[in-house]
Design an enzyme around this catalytic site. Structure first.
Site, PDB file in Angstrom:
ATOM      1  N   VAL A 163       1.119  -1.608  -0.346  1.00 61.16           N
ATOM      2  CA  VAL A 163       0.189   0.079  -0.319  1.00 61.16           C
ATOM      3  C   VAL A 163       0.222   1.129  -0.378  1.00 61.16           C
ATOM      4  CG1 VAL A 163      -1.895   1.202   0.708  1.00 61.16           C
ATOM      5  CG2 VAL A 163      -1.611  -1.663   1.561  1.00 61.16           C
ATOM      6  N   ASP A 164       1.769   0.970   0.875  1.00 58.77           N
ATOM      7  CA  ASP A 164       2.706   2.414   0.803  1.00 58.77           C
ATOM      8  C   ASP A 164       3.330   2.417  -0.629  1.00 58.77           C
ATOM      9  OD1 ASP A 164       2.777   3.496   2.578  1.00 58.77           O
ATOM     10  OD2 ASP A 164       4.008   2.273   3.991  1.00 58.77           O
TER      11      ASP A 164
END
Length: 361
Positions: A163-164
């Site tokens: 997600v980062d």
């Protein structure tokens, strides 16, 4: 010259999402000055593994940058940071909402003095009611629904802070769009991305299935909710993935495995409905030979198939295909930027910096 040659980025990002975005832009030619607390970016301590005494986590997202140490808790540090920001084209930060305002480095304050500034703010859950929630990738994978569809027996996180990374990519796209707008109008703007929104967008068919049809999926293991066979099967030695996307590919798969036509599997919709029976039948045949055999037999037939590689195998495959998965920067073998451009390709000018390693500062 890179595509972003002449663009100066004041990088107040830490850890992963924002540093990934600024590294991508740095690879494309931008000059990136990474602002670090005297203790340094947290990821400098996130090891093992290490290379040259530095955590490989830090090295993975900080090439093509210079490091400038500034203590924003001091008036001197804030003044230097403001000077840097006012001389930059882009500012990127991922502090908790409100932190940059406390330092006088927020978008509203800086844009009054520098209306051409593109200001990118990366948060976990936005700057509104989610401002106080900690934006850690694992937390977002959990509350954002990704873990609810990942794993076979229990909710499982993805094996990397995906997600980062996705948020970093979206931040870079937003910054490039804002720079294009500024070139056309002379006006900078605020670009905001948050991990939760990026995850919901990036879950594509799964999130659309809920938004459009109210479907709440559960754990999928290695299966696909809408395509079959589309999963991992055992072979005589190691697992192999089959990604059969249409009836033509399925017919070729059955021919190669010596399976007779079966009305239960005549269409993709029927195969999804009878996926357990189909999987049992396929597994029985695939177990008879090693993964390399099936890869060699099925690939020429146009049936998507491949062994489950570890990272060593994945890099070896990329090398064998001529994809050049690594680049040498000052003796460090770093993972290459995946973007290929015919006129202004990514370049690798600077290795990840030591703390405060900024000759111009």
């Amino acid at each position: 010259m890179g595509a972003l040659d002449g663009v100066v980025i004041a990088d107040f990002g830490r850890v992963l999402a924002a540093p990934y975005a600024t590294m991508v832009l740095g690879d494309l030619g931008a000059e990136v000055v990474k602002v670090e607390h005297p203790r340094g970016d947290e990821t400098r301590a996130w090891g093992p593994p290490h290379a040259r005494g530095e955590a490989t986590y830090f090295l993975s997202v900080n090439r093509n940058k210079r490091s400038r140490v500034l203590d924003l808790a001091t008036a001197e540090g804030r003044a230097a940071a403001r000077e840097l920001a006012l001389g930059a084209d882009v500012l990127v930060e991922n502090f908790r909402p409100g932190t940059m305002r406390k330092f006088g480095l927020d978008h509203e304050t800086l844009s009054r003095a520098h209306p051409r500034l593109v200001y990118c703010s990366v948060t976990g859950f936005g700057a509104g009611r989610g401002a106080d929630l900690p934006g850690y990738d694992l937390l977002v994978q959990a509350v954002g629904g990704l873990m609810s569809v990942t794993g076979a027996d229990e909710p499982t996180k993805v094996g990397v802070a995906l997600v980062d990374v996705l948020t970093g990519v979206h931040a870079a796209v937003g910054i490039l769009a804002a720079l294009r707008h500024r070139d056309a109008t002379g006006e900078g703007q605020l670009v905001e991305v948050d991990l939760l929104s990026v995850l919901l967008s990036s879950m594509v068919n799964q999130s659309a299935g809920y938004a459009l049809a109210g479907v709440v999926p559960g754990l999928l293991g290695n299966r696909h909710p809408s395509i079959a066979p589309y999963e991992v099967f055992p072979t005589a030695d190691r697992p192999v993935a089959l990604a059969v996307g249409n009836d033509r590919q399925f017919t070729r798969l059955c021919d190669a495995l010596g399976l007779p036509a079966d009305p239960r599997f005549a269409t993709n919709e029927l195969r999804v409905a009878h996926v357990d029976a189909l999987a049992e039948l396929l597994a029985g045949r695939l177990r008879t030979r090693p993964a390399a055999h099936w890869f060699a037999v099925l690939t020429p037939l146009g049936v998507p198939c491949g062994p489950v590689n570890d990272l060593a195998g994945a890099f070896a495959l990329a090398e064998s295909l001529g994809l050049r998965p690594t680049a040498t920067v000052d003796g460090l073998e770093l993972v290459s930027n995946p973007i290929r451009m015919s006129a202004t390709p990514p370049t690798y000018r600077l290795p990840p910096p030591g703390l405060g390693d900024d000759a111009s500062g």
